[in-house]
Design an enzyme around this catalytic site. Structure first.
Site: not given
Lengths: 302, 302
Positions: B130, B31, B182
């Site tokens: 996690e 921008y 996990d």
């Protein structure tokens, strides 16, 4: 029969969590059930459904899921500025006083559940911000100091705990909430609308998770013109979402100024991001845009 | 020619940011360019590409994008535990001391850029987690106190600033980093691998954003058996990701123990989440699993 037993076990888990001053996520509850013999759940969708039922049942008595000690597994928003959060220790009850003016360039990360928190502040308003980029700018330049406010980073659609945090803070300290998001149908009808009236699929719970006192500071369709902001064309999905909001959403149907603004946006055919203000200088948002807007909160969209 | 002018303007912006001790996101930079007359970018993809080139060029001289003052627009991770973050004020240079043991049930939210931070700690290790759910559990139960550590919530694949924060912290304070994620191909080959060796599409930048000292605490395929964890079948996408890792990823190809573990996971045909430990009680992870694992860091996967 099995489902009734499961509901009882789930309510028993809630009772145990309250007694031990502990909590469980939806996933924790599912895995806990693996030790419930016959009442074990085979899929998390089943345990989620039972938890949703219990939540709905308790909500009519004014008890939220967080009070049942079932908490979301999502990151909270970030907070900086003129606020002291009071957080009693789970075990000792000793109250930690967390001063959100003392985090340097970092911030306070809202916990998954906020029912136990209380607040001290003499801030004039809460500014709820869509993007991490703008939050970091306002935080690093201590915008909260000059404008005497509390900054909250929503990082997109605000999570339950972020909404609840803002609601409690605004209720208890009697300060208004201003939302500063992108000017596009997603920013308006997903992010802002969710903050203000809650998410559509949990209407009976909105009493806890909406912030009815929120008002829309910007970016507005009028700002796009007034500040000659760089824009992007509305995508088909934007147009569909905006038309859908105008036609079907009670929130927009009940607010004439929003109908006008959304129709204007559709007519202009463009959207603008809050970071588009950087066209006029990286800190234009701090030095010009926000001070000018904040001089006239009465003009904010409802 | 235009692109050369744009590159010069972008480097000029970086210089100005360093001089004013300010920063810009990729979007801010795009921008900003709207006021660069002929050198304006029409699309953010173009300004991103120029920024990426400048970043690559500077990285060979050991200068990171954050040092050029171009920061990511993403939320940072959350931190709690035995750590004091030292954050000098942008303008005054006065150092704020942020004590991460004093956040109650909340946490410290890592800023978008961390180059200016330094640390004081006598913690024995960093535990990178996690899920928000497990982080909240360990934080609320002050696991960091009993085990003398620092907890970091990665909330999925860790962002650049979260990885850089962990890397700087581990380097400066000479403490190991243990990852607790996990047991599935995503947790192993996306989350853990990104933490340890960086993301694949930015190899030349990994020098700043990898944590080579990270080790894999769990959940491992061996844990699934040993703790008789509830599992879910591997999905096709899991199987594809695991096979791909074994066949094409230099990280797995260079670590025999990982090849063995991934092959084992494929053979078992299941995955298990870290929250699956809740089967044995909500706080089993705190009272049993972590203490047992932490007694033998030498056995962690590399």
């Amino acid at each position: 029969m099995k489902s009734f037993a499961q509901t009882l076990r789930m309510m028993g888990l809630s009772k145990q969590l309250v007694e031990t001053n502990d909590f469980a996520t939806k996933r924790d509850a599912y895995y806990q059930s693996k030790n419930w013999d016959e009442a074990r759940f085979d899929e998390q969708t089943e345990s989620d459904a039972v938890m949703d039922d219990i939540e709905a049942m308790c909500s009519v008595r004014g008890v939220s899921r967080e009070q049942l000690r079932f908490i979301p597994d999502e990151h909270g928003g970030a907070v900086a500025g003129k606020l002291i959060v009071l957080d009693p220790d789970r075990e000792t009850g000793v109250v930690e006083r967390i001063d959100c003016t003392r985090f340097g360039s970092g911030a306070y990360s809202i916990p998954s559940t906020v029912e136990h928190l209380s607040f001290e502040t003499d801030a004039k308003f809460v500014l709820a911000i869509e993007t991490g980029g703008i939050f970091q700018r306002l935080q690093s330049h201590k915008f909260w100091q000059t404008s005497n406010c509390i900054l909250v980073s929503m990082a997109g659609v605000p999570t339950r705990s972020t909404r609840r945090f803002i609601r409690k803070l605004s209720d208890e300290c009697k300060i208004p909430v201003y939302a500063f998001v992108d000017c596009d149908p997603y920013g308006i009808s997903n992010i802002y609308r969710t903050l203000k009236v809650g998410s559509g699929n949990a209407a009976h719970l909105s009493q806890f998770f909406c912030v009815p006192q929120a008002r829309f500071l910007g970016v507005t369709p009028a700002d796009i013109r007034e500040y000659r902001l760089p824009t992007h064309p509305l995508l088909d999905v934007d147009i569909k979402r905006a038309r859908d909001a105008l036609k079907n959403d009670p929130f927009f149907k009940s607010h004439k100024p929003w109908q006008k603004a959304m129709a204007e946006l559709l007519e202009m055919g463009v959207r603008a991001e809050q970071q588009a203000l950087a066209k006029w200088g990286l800190n234009y948002v701090i030095e010009e845009y926000l001070p000018r807007k904040l001089a006239n909160p009465a003009q904010f969209l409802p």
